[in-house]
Design an enzyme around this catalytic site. Structure first.
Site, short mmCIF file in Angstrom:
data_model
loop_
_atom_site.label_atom_id
_atom_site.label_comp_id
_atom_site.label_asym_id
_atom_site.label_seq_id
_atom_site.Cartn_x
_atom_site.Cartn_y
_atom_site.Cartn_z
N ILE A 1 -50.14 -42.75 -76.47
CA ILE A 1 -51.44 -43.04 -75.84
C ILE A 1 -52.45 -42.03 -76.38
CG2 ILE A 1 -52.73 -43.23 -73.67
CD1 ILE A 1 -49.97 -43.62 -72.28
N ARG A 2 -53.38 -42.49 -77.22
CA ARG A 2 -54.36 -41.59 -77.86
C ARG A 2 -53.66 -40.34 -78.39
NH1 ARG A 2 -58.02 -39.89 -73.68
NH2 ARG A 2 -58.89 -38.58 -75.29
N CYS B 1 -47.82 -34.92 -75.87
CA CYS B 1 -49.14 -35.43 -76.21
C CYS B 1 -50.19 -34.30 -76.18
CB CYS B 1 -49.52 -36.61 -75.33
SG CYS B 1 -50.86 -37.62 -75.99
N ARG C 1 -55.65 -34.30 -83.53
CA ARG C 1 -55.95 -34.83 -82.21
C ARG C 1 -56.35 -36.31 -82.30
NH1 ARG C 1 -60.74 -34.43 -79.18
NH2 ARG C 1 -60.36 -34.32 -76.96
N GLY D 1 -52.40 -35.51 -71.14
CA GLY D 1 -53.66 -35.54 -70.42
C GLY D 1 -54.78 -35.41 -71.42
N GLU D 2 -55.65 -34.46 -71.24
CA GLU D 2 -56.77 -34.23 -72.14
C GLU D 2 -56.76 -32.76 -72.55
OE1 GLU D 2 -59.84 -33.25 -73.42
OE2 GLU D 2 -59.43 -35.01 -74.63
N SER D 3 -56.51 -32.48 -73.80
CA SER D 3 -56.31 -31.10 -74.25
C SER D 3 -57.54 -30.22 -74.06
CB SER D 3 -55.86 -31.06 -75.71
OG SER D 3 -56.83 -31.63 -76.56
N GLU E 1 -41.88 -39.17 -70.47
CA GLU E 1 -41.88 -39.17 -69.00
C GLU E 1 -42.28 -40.53 -68.42
OE1 GLU E 1 -46.07 -38.12 -70.17
OE2 GLU E 1 -44.06 -37.66 -70.93
N HIS F 1 -45.01 -39.81 -74.94
CA HIS F 1 -44.81 -39.57 -73.50
C HIS F 1 -43.44 -40.08 -73.05
CE1 HIS F 1 -49.05 -38.62 -72.44
NE2 HIS F 1 -49.33 -39.40 -73.46
#
Length: 186
Positions: free
Chosen positions: A130-131, A74, A103, A42-44, A168, A166
């Site tokens: 992904i990023r 991630c 990051r 997600g977004e840390s 998942e 990822h």
């Protein structure tokens, strides 16, 4: 399953495919009930801020310090890192893994990619980046589980597991199975 933000549903499906029972953790009472925790992608910075808002940051840190198994993918890898390069101003993590994580190291959203990686001797797993972060360096007690090129992308330290990719999202539950085995061993 830390359910503050990120790809929670996909991790739940992967865990259930391994025979584990997954439940959402948004409050300390829910955290107290779990034997292990997945911290999703997600977004840390958002996860950190929501953990503070939900009064979960310190309880999470304590459970991890006490030895609760945790797996971060991630952004979850960033959350489990002791140190972060390129983080937001004042960004805090849960810590636990003696590593420095960079990051967004693999680039922006448009730089996302997939590749096959040998994961901890379990054969090739499909890795979706992904990023994604990568691991800049690890301490002596950290076991490197896989790399892409020269970059470290999966590690384990004691009951803590982290991947910059990822698993998942692939339908292959071998990384989750590895984590479920870790939880069951304790």
């Amino acid at each position: 399953m830390l359910a503050l933000q990120g790809d929670v549903r996909e991790h739940v499906h992967a865990l259930e495919a391994c025979g584990a029972r997954a439940s959402a953790v948004r409050r300390q009472e829910e955290l107290d009930e779990v034997d292990g925790l997945v911290i999703p992608g997600g977004e840390s910075t958002t996860m950190w801020k929501l953990a503070v808002a939900f009064e979960l940051l310190e309880p999470l840190r304590l459970r991890i310090k006490e030895g609760m198994p945790a797996y971060g993918s991630c952004a979850g890898m960033i959350m489990l890192a002791d140190r972060v390069e390129g983080g937001a101003e004042g960004q805090q993590t849960l810590g636990g893994i003696d590593m420095v994580v960079r990051r967004n190291a693999f680039g922006r959203q448009v730089d996302s990619f997939e590749t096959d990686l040998d994961f901890a001797g379990r054969g090739a797993v499909r890795a979706v980046f992904i990023r994604a972060p990568w691991v800049e360096s690890v301490g002596t007690d950290v076991k490197v589980l896989c790399r892409t090129g020269s970059r470290i992308v999966a590690v384990r330290q004691g009951p803590l597991l982290a991947t910059s990719f990822h698993p998942e999202l692939t339908g292959d539950a071998r990384v989750h199975s590895y984590f479920v085995e870790m939880v069951r061993e304790l």
